[in-house]
Design a protein around this motif. Structure first.
Motif: not given
Length: 823
Positions: A628-638
């Protein structure tokens, strides 16, 4: 006589070089004729003539050989630049051999017997110019990066995400970090400024080493959990080990003592793996019993007890087991373990275990079990199962089952072959055979009360002539179920009438993203075809636009193809391959790859399987697989790690398929018993065993979630551990296993074919640090806070049998030096 003998000796080297060139030219001429007949490039035919004539002229001691080779090398340089530009790895097979031979022809021991005594002669000068131009082309290509995207995601570092921090509390309690599958931790002790100081702090060996009778694809794809003050590791043979998070010391071990189901060995199994376990802590929830359904007769109730509830349920099922691990085993059991002691929880199922073969029907050894951890939500443990690919059309059901997390009674079952009826079926009934399965990891939104299933396919993968309407609806997409009832709330398909094994392998990531219409609760599903589908997880409607694009037609007799296929605007789908994209070490094997390419049916992605043989690109591992992928919910980056490897598939009529040999799920003749065709599958490789398509084959990439744009992308990894000579050439290699992101702005990835755990700056993708692993790291790492206050990064390094990476049994932990958390 002495003079004649000396002259004969001086001509020996030019004659030898001439013989080599003549043979090379002859081989290229033969191959070039074949390639041109298939509609490929005429270069190899013309080159064969030029190189062959050069060789004959050398043997005849004619200085015209130097003139001819100079012209050939100059023309080859121009042709190469026209085909691939200043792309180093594409230039290597086109020019390297001719460049070296040009230098050889300029050596005095070669040119002097031809009567060329000085480098200033016209022929030597011409060849010198051609060699210099070819060399300058190679040098210039070192300063270009034609496949990279340079950029920076400029967004201030976030404050503490209280919701995520409260859920994780410095732990890694679920396979994807949390039940939302973000693969993100708010821990921020490790930063781009200090990550270079990371050091190995402990190493543990599980003792679970692949044996001689194990499947070739015996893998350590486990992501350990850190919760309840312990680390929980799962090994390929379904052993669970609890470790001290700070020291790596073993606290306890549970061995389920697998039943091989096949005459004391695992031969014939497709693979052997355990991606993880699930953790549950009793919070007082209880699922509603569902025994007294109309499908359970009185005799069964009598066997269970007067009220239809097993005797174990009438005990206090969580009194002695309030904290549990749920372990799916390779011999088709779901076991509940006391997370404190490693003992089986007697109040769950049959003395701690549930037999997952119940209501499934028959299957071949290893043909059905759960390779991925279950999900735990609303007091339920919910589990799917892997079904062996391309074995037959009569495989076990892909049913999803929800059991009470305390006592193990079956609360609901969702069978995509019978999707509306979720009441537990009767004891002697069988779930729909060969319905689409869910072998990967689910995601959960407990607040919405939904669980999200990344769905696979109805077998076989490459022929769908007899698929049912239900299979057509629920295959190769994401289906959202009500956690409490198992009822379908929505479904969204990503591949129509899938004939390419495009099951959704990665755990969907749930993240709230900022859009022009405000914050929306999103689901991000990475797929094998390269599209990342961004949906409103409440409804399944697209947040990032999805377009239906025309697809190639012309399936084999008895099958069909979909007219269009969905394509997300956020995608890493590869460009269509052409002959110029074929690769090799030398012009010869590159030419052979071009011949192979031109011999296959290929009209781009979704080229139908064929009797001729079709090129499947992206191949079976896909652009994104189970990592899969990883997402940073704060910085809004995948953070993504797309990979690009082509496969081939060739349908084989039934009478021929029955006599073929199956090696693994991706090699040899896949039998597809019950279908009119078997299939021969494999990676698209040259005669030397190298990929026929040019590198890079793997990248890391960063996506801005606010505008769904790829801001940066860089090739990733070397061939140090997969090349005959261990040279760390930065070619960009595939990664099997997922990335993680942290609150400190650092991402980690270990799945590349070389044995490294790498750290990256999430804002621009630059590689900040790498740690050498003792074996392949084809898994997803994790991070946690130890009792000593340090942030640890941990990875399981066990290798991958199918990829040929070094196998082992290691768990390795890294941290900053003790007392050093400086930025």
């Amino acid at each position: 006589m002495k003079t004649r003998g000396a002259l004969s000796k001086t001509r020996l080297l030019p004659s030898l070089v001439g013989l080599i060139l003549t043979l090379l030219g002859l081989a290229m001429l033969i191959g070039g004729i074949k390639l041109s007949q298939l509609g490929g490039s005429w270069y190899y035919l013309i080159a064969g003539i030029g190189v062959g004539l050069t060789g004959l002229l050398l043997i005849a001691a004619r200085r015209a050989a130097i003139w001819l080779f100079a012209l050939f090398l100059l023309a080859s340089t121009v042709w190469s630049l026209r085909e691939v530009g200043l792309d180093w790895w594409q230039l290597v097979p086109r020019l390297a051999m001719w460049f070296v031979l040009g230098i050889v022809l300029l050596l005095p021991w070669v040119r002097r017997p031809l009567g060329i005594t000085r480098m200033k002669s016209a022929s030597a000068a011409a060849l010198s110019i051609a060699v210099v131009l070819a060399g300058l082309t190679a040098v210039a290509s070192q300063f270009t990066h034609p496949h990279d995207v340079d950029g920076t995601i400029t967004r201030d570092a976030p404050g503490q995400n209280d919701a995520v921090a409260d859920t994780m509390n410095g732990d890694w309690p679920s396979y994807g970090g949390t039940e939302r599958g973000q693969r993100y931790s708010p821990l921020d002790q490790i930063t781009p400024q200090n990550v270079g100081k990371l050091e190995e702090v402990w190493r543990y060996r599980t003792g679970d080493i692949p044996g001689p009778d194990d499947p070739s694809e015996t893998t350590a794809e486990n992501t350990p959990l850190k919760v309840n003050g312990k680390l929980y590791v799962c090994t390929p043979h379904s052993q669970v080990i609890a470790l001290d998070p700070d020291s790596g010391n073993e606290l306890w071990r549970f061995d389920p003592k697998l039943s091989t189901q096949s005459a004391d060995s695992f031969k014939g199994w497709a693979h052997m793996t355990c991606r993880g376990v699930a953790y549950y802590e009793d919070d007082g929830d209880a699922a509603e019993p569902a025994y007294a359904s109309a499908d359970v007769d009185a005799s069964e109730n009598a066997a269970n007890g007067d009220d239809g509830i097993p005797a174990s349920v009438e005990d206090e099922p969580t009194a002695t087991c309030p904290r549990r691990l749920f372990l799916p085993t390779a011999d088709t059991r779901l076991i509940a373990l006391n997370a404190d002691t490693g003992e089986m929880c007697p109040g769950f199922g049959d003395n701690g275990s549930i037999d997952l073969t119940q209501n499934i029907g028959s299957f071949t050894a290893g043909g059905y079990y759960s390779t991925s951890p279950p999900s735990v939500a609303h007091g339920l443990v919910i589990i799917g199962g892997h079904v062996t690919d391309n074995e037959s059309t009569n495989e076990p059901s892909g049913v999803i089952r929800a059991y009470d997390a305390k006592d193990g009674h079956l609360v609901w079952n969702w069978d995509s072959g019978n999707p509306d009826e979720t009441t537990p079926i009767g004891f002697d009934e069988t779930y729909t055979r060969n319905s689409p399965n869910m072998w990967s990891v689910m995601s959960v939104d407990s607040e919405l009360g939904l669980i999200y299933l990344p769905m696979g396919n109805q077998m076989p993968d490459q022929w769908g002539g007899n698929r049912t309407p239900e299979a057509g609806k629920y295959s190769a997409g994401v289906t959202a179920l009500d956690i409490d009832t198992g009822q379908v709330r929505w479904t969204h398909q990503f591949t129509h009438h899938d004939l390419w094994d495009m099951d959704v392998g990665g755990q969907p990531s749930l993240v709230d993203i900022q859009t022009d219409e405000g914050v929306k609760p999103a689901l991000m599903a990475s797929t094998k075809q390269g599209s990342i589908y961004v949906l409103d997880r409440r409804t399944g409607e697209a947040i990032v636009p999805i377009h239906e694009i025309e697809a190639p037609q012309g399936a084999v007799e008895g099958d069909r193809t979909a007219a269009t296929q969905p394509h997300s605007e956020l995608n890493f789908s590869p460009d269509m391959l052409h002959g110029k994209d074929m690769w090799g070490v030398t012009p010869l094997d590159q030419m052979l790859c071009r011949i192979q390419f031109q011999s296959l049916r290929y009209e781009g992605m979704y080229t139908p399987p064929s009797l001729q043989g079709s090129l499947v690109y992206p191949g079976n591992f896909g652009v994104f697989d189970w990592g899969g992928i990883a997402v940073d919910p704060e910085r809004q980056i995948a953070f993504a790690s797309p990979a690009y490897m082509a496969f081939t598939s060739q349908l084989v009529p039934r009478e021929q398929a029955d006599g073929g040999e199956r090696i693994s799920e991706t090699e040899g003749v896949q039998p597809n018993a019950g279908a009119p065709y078997g299939v021969i599958m494999g990676a698209f490789l040259s005669r030397l065993g190298l990929p026929c398509q040019a590198p890079p084959w793997g990248y890391v990439a960063g996506v801005d979630l606010n505008n769904h744009q790829t801001v940066w992308q860089h090739k990733n990894g070397t061939v140090r551990d997969s090349a005959p000579v261990p040279m760390p050439l930065p070619m960009g290699v595939p990664a099997l296993g997922g990335p993680i992101m942290t609150g400190g702005g650092v991402a980690f990835l270990s799945g590349t074919l070389d044995q490294y755990l790498r750290a990256y700056d999430v804002t621009n993708g630059s590689e900040l640090w790498k740690g050498r692993l003792p074996a392949g790291g084809q898994t997803t790492p994790m991070t946690y806070e130890g009792q000593d206050g340090r942030q640890y990064v941990l990875v399981m390094a066990g290798g991958h049998g199918s990829l040929g990476t070094k196998q082992g049994d290691y768990v390795v932990a890294y941290a900053l030096p003790e007392g050093d958390d400086s930025n």
